[in-house]
Design a protein around this motif. Structure first.
Motif, PDB file in Angstrom:
ATOM      1  N   THR A  45      16.933  48.042  68.719  1.00 24.34           N
ATOM      2  CA  THR A  45      16.240  49.315  68.560  1.00 24.34           C
ATOM      3  C   THR A  45      15.717  49.819  69.905  1.00 24.34           C
ATOM      4  O   THR A  45      15.542  49.056  70.849  1.00 24.34           O
ATOM      5  N   ASN A  46      15.438  51.123  69.963  1.00 24.56           N
ATOM      6  CA  ASN A  46      14.990  51.744  71.213  1.00 24.56           C
ATOM      7  C   ASN A  46      13.475  51.623  71.379  1.00 24.56           C
ATOM      8  O   ASN A  46      12.728  52.587  71.361  1.00 24.56           O
ATOM      9  N   ASP A  47      13.015  50.399  71.543  1.00 19.43           N
ATOM     10  CA  ASP A  47      11.598  50.150  71.794  1.00 19.43           C
ATOM     11  C   ASP A  47      11.464  48.924  72.690  1.00 19.43           C
ATOM     12  O   ASP A  47      12.466  48.332  73.105  1.00 19.43           O
ATOM     13  N   GLN A  48      10.223  48.559  73.002  1.00 18.62           N
ATOM     14  CA  GLN A  48      10.024  47.425  73.897  1.00 18.62           C
ATOM     15  C   GLN A  48      10.553  46.133  73.293  1.00 18.62           C
ATOM     16  O   GLN A  48      11.082  45.267  74.000  1.00 18.62           O
ATOM     17  N   ALA A  49      10.433  45.993  71.972  1.00 15.31           N
ATOM     18  CA  ALA A  49      10.963  44.802  71.306  1.00 15.31           C
ATOM     19  C   ALA A  49      12.465  44.692  71.525  1.00 15.31           C
ATOM     20  O   ALA A  49      13.001  43.595  71.720  1.00 15.31           O
ATOM     21  N   GLY A  50      13.152  45.832  71.493  1.00 12.55           N
ATOM     22  CA  GLY A  50      14.583  45.820  71.736  1.00 12.55           C
ATOM     23  C   GLY A  50      14.927  45.426  73.168  1.00 12.55           C
ATOM     24  O   GLY A  50      15.841  44.634  73.412  1.00 12.55           O
ATOM     25  N   LEU A  51      14.187  45.966  74.126  1.00  3.75           N
ATOM     26  CA  LEU A  51      14.411  45.614  75.533  1.00  3.75           C
ATOM     27  C   LEU A  51      14.154  44.136  75.779  1.00  3.75           C
ATOM     28  O   LEU A  51      14.923  43.453  76.469  1.00  3.75           O
ATOM     29  N   ASP A  52      13.065  43.628  75.206  1.00  5.76           N
ATOM     30  CA  ASP A  52      12.718  42.223  75.399  1.00  5.76           C
ATOM     31  C   ASP A  52      13.761  41.305  74.779  1.00  5.76           C
ATOM     32  O   ASP A  52      14.108  40.263  75.340  1.00  5.76           O
ATOM     33  N   TRP A  53      14.252  41.686  73.593  1.00  7.35           N
ATOM     34  CA  TRP A  53      15.253  40.842  72.929  1.00  7.35           C
ATOM     35  C   TRP A  53      16.518  40.768  73.776  1.00  7.35           C
ATOM     36  O   TRP A  53      17.080  39.691  73.976  1.00  7.35           O
ATOM     37  N   MET A  54      16.975  41.902  74.290  1.00  9.43           N
ATOM     38  CA  MET A  54      18.186  41.905  75.098  1.00  9.43           C
ATOM     39  C   MET A  54      18.016  41.077  76.372  1.00  9.43           C
ATOM     40  O   MET A  54      18.923  40.344  76.775  1.00  9.43           O
ATOM     41  N   ALA A  55      16.842  41.179  76.995  1.00  9.42           N
ATOM     42  CA  ALA A  55      16.591  40.384  78.202  1.00  9.42           C
ATOM     43  C   ALA A  55      16.640  38.898  77.872  1.00  9.42           C
ATOM     44  O   ALA A  55      17.241  38.104  78.602  1.00  9.42           O
ATOM     45  N   GLY A  56      16.021  38.505  76.755  1.00 12.24           N
ATOM     46  CA  GLY A  56      16.045  37.108  76.339  1.00 12.24           C
ATOM     47  C   GLY A  56      17.448  36.641  75.980  1.00 12.24           C
ATOM     48  O   GLY A  56      17.825  35.491  76.238  1.00 12.24           O
ATOM     49  N   PHE A  57      18.220  37.519  75.380  1.00 10.89           N
ATOM     50  CA  PHE A  57      19.598  37.191  75.002  1.00 10.89           C
ATOM     51  C   PHE A  57      20.426  36.860  76.241  1.00 10.89           C
ATOM     52  O   PHE A  57      21.123  35.847  76.283  1.00 10.89           O
ATOM     53  N   PHE A  58      20.347  37.704  77.259  1.00 10.64           N
ATOM     54  CA  PHE A  58      21.136  37.454  78.458  1.00 10.64           C
ATOM     55  C   PHE A  58      20.633  36.230  79.224  1.00 10.64           C
ATOM     56  O   PHE A  58      21.416  35.532  79.864  1.00 10.64           O
ATOM     57  N   GLN A  59      19.353  35.968  79.129  1.00  5.01           N
ATOM     58  CA  GLN A  59      18.825  34.757  79.767  1.00  5.01           C
ATOM     59  C   GLN A  59      19.378  33.513  79.076  1.00  5.01           C
ATOM     60  O   GLN A  59      19.767  32.538  79.738  1.00  5.01           O
ATOM     61  N   ALA A  60      19.431  33.543  77.740  1.00  8.28           N
ATOM     62  CA  ALA A  60      19.916  32.404  76.976  1.00  8.28           C
ATOM     63  C   ALA A  60      21.433  32.306  76.985  1.00  8.28           C
ATOM     64  O   ALA A  60      21.997  31.235  76.745  1.00  8.28           O
ATOM     65  N   CYS A  61      22.097  33.429  77.243  1.00  7.86           N
ATOM     66  CA  CYS A  61      23.559  33.498  77.131  1.00  7.86           C
ATOM     67  C   CYS A  61      24.218  33.573  78.500  1.00  7.86           C
ATOM     68  O   CYS A  61      25.229  34.261  78.671  1.00  7.86           O
ATOM     69  N   SER A  62      23.673  32.881  79.460  1.00  4.87           N
ATOM     70  CA  SER A  62      24.227  32.891  80.805  1.00  4.87           C
ATOM     71  C   SER A  62      25.685  32.440  80.768  1.00  4.87           C
ATOM     72  O   SER A  62      26.027  31.420  80.177  1.00  4.87           O
ATOM     73  N   GLY A  63      26.552  33.243  81.383  1.00  6.22           N
ATOM     74  CA  GLY A  63      27.967  32.932  81.375  1.00  6.22           C
ATOM     75  C   GLY A  63      28.725  33.553  80.227  1.00  6.22           C
ATOM     76  O   GLY A  63      29.952  33.478  80.185  1.00  6.22           O
TER      77      GLY A  63
END
Length: 368
Positions: free
Chosen positions: A242-260
């Motif tokens: 979603t277009n809110d801070q929760a959405g931004l935070d989730w995506m950042a966490g996803f890429f951190q956990a999904c390195s590679g």
């Protein structure tokens, strides 16, 4: 005389006993009877407090097509992948076709902050299907009027909030989605080499009412079921938050956990009444991840309790967004929400399907 005194004594004792039996109800019993009132008030206040907190940040929850009922491949009567559409699923979607060179993007791990570090610039940019940048979020199964929408000059793609696709796509690129956990079996059975060219990741994983998973769990799901599809030529589009801070935070966490992990494009959902906010949010995602952008749901809709946009305001909103999408090279695909008879609480001025199953005037603005 003694007998009279004894009679009076017995009478008094009876009165006292009767008073004890039929006395007033204890206070704690009254409290118990009204406990549901206190519970309702407490729950209502918690919801209101959460909404006030979200409104204060200028963000709003996403509106999303409810998760379809899961239908296994076997129950659908298919031992091999097929585009046949089971009655319990709905159809919808739009995505650009990958380039003939098979160029892909690999997203680096951004810092888990509201503005994570951008990823390296991809080697090349995939082309869209015939230059078309608009798609159908389709919840109407094998409805015959799909042909009418597919014939619009700007429409090239369709997705359905599931792995299933309509029996006849009328020349559109159908895009399967791994909505969440309970579509895994169907997704594995259907999404094999040759079934499609694109795949969409999870639906609003940051929302408890949608696919609802942590960034780490989302990364695990991606690595196991979606990432390997790059080897079969699929173009992989990220989970859509979603277009809110929760959405931004989730995506950042996803890429951190999904390195590679291999990701070709970033998807998001937008519900709001300011087209400039849409542009700013999309630009922020592109700047952060340096990948092409898709919006797989959007509408001119207020979830903050204010007045909804008029029809003329929705037309203006649509015009601004259409101009932005069509003129922005890194914006690949846009799916307006509303090609359905029930908009599920979204302002009906966003409707793209008329009562006679033809496109509305707003649909022509988007789809040509």
């Amino acid at each position: 005389m003694a007998a009279l005194k004894l009679f009076n004594l017995l009478a008094l004792a009876s009165v006292v006993l009767l008073a004890l039996v039929s006395g007033p109800t204890p206070a704690n019993a009254l409290t118990t009877d009204r406990s549901h009132v206190a519970r309702y008030a407490r729950d209502h206040e918690a919801i209101a407090a959460a909404k006030r907190k979200r409104d204060a940040t200028g963000s709003a929850p996403g509106q999303c097509k409810p998760k379809p009922t899961t239908v296994s491949a076997s129950s659908a009567g298919a031992s091999t992948p097929t585009s046949s559409w089971p009655s319990s699923y709905s159809v919808s979607a739009y995505t650009p076709a990958p380039s003939s060179t098979g160029s892909t993007y690999v997203a680096a791990t951004p810092t888990p902050t509201p503005t994570p570090t951008p990823t390296p610039t991809p080697a090349s940019t995939p082309t869209t299907s015939g230059g078309k940048k608009w798609g159908l979020g389709w919840a109407n199964g094998d409805a015959s009027y799909l042909s009418t929408f597919a014939a619009r000059p700007n429409v090239g793609f369709l997705y359905t909030w599931s792995p299933y696709l309509p029996t006849d796509l009328y020349g559109l690129e159908g895009i399967p989605m791994l909505w969440g956990y309970d579509q895994i079996s169907d997704f594995q059975s259907l999404v094999v080499p040759g079934y499609a060219k694109y795949v969409l990741g999870m639906n609003e994983p940051n929302e408890p009412s949608q696919s609802n998973m942590s960034p780490a769990d989302g990364a695990s799901l991606w690595q196991q079921y979606i990432n390997p599809l790059q080897n079969s030529g699929y173009y992989l589009v990220s989970p859509a938050c979603t277009n809110d801070q929760a959405g931004l935070d989730w995506m950042a966490g996803f890429f951190q956990a999904c390195s590679g992990c291999h990701v070709d494009a970033i998807a998001f959902h937008f519900y709001g009444t300011n087209a400039q906010d849409f542009i700013s949010y999309a630009t922020q995602l592109h700047t952060t991840y340096n990948l092409p952008i898709w919006v797989t749901e959007f509408a001119d809709q207020s979830f903050s309790g204010g007045a909804q946009a008029s029809q003329d305001e929705v037309y203006a909103f649509a015009g601004t967004i259409a101009n932005f999408v069509d003129s922005t090279s890194w914006f690949e695909v846009a799916f307006p929400f509303g090609v359905m008879s029930d908009l599920q609480g979204v302002n009906t001025a966003n409707s793209l399907l008329s009562s006679d199953d033809t496109p509305t005037s707003l649909a022509y603005d988007y789809f040509g």
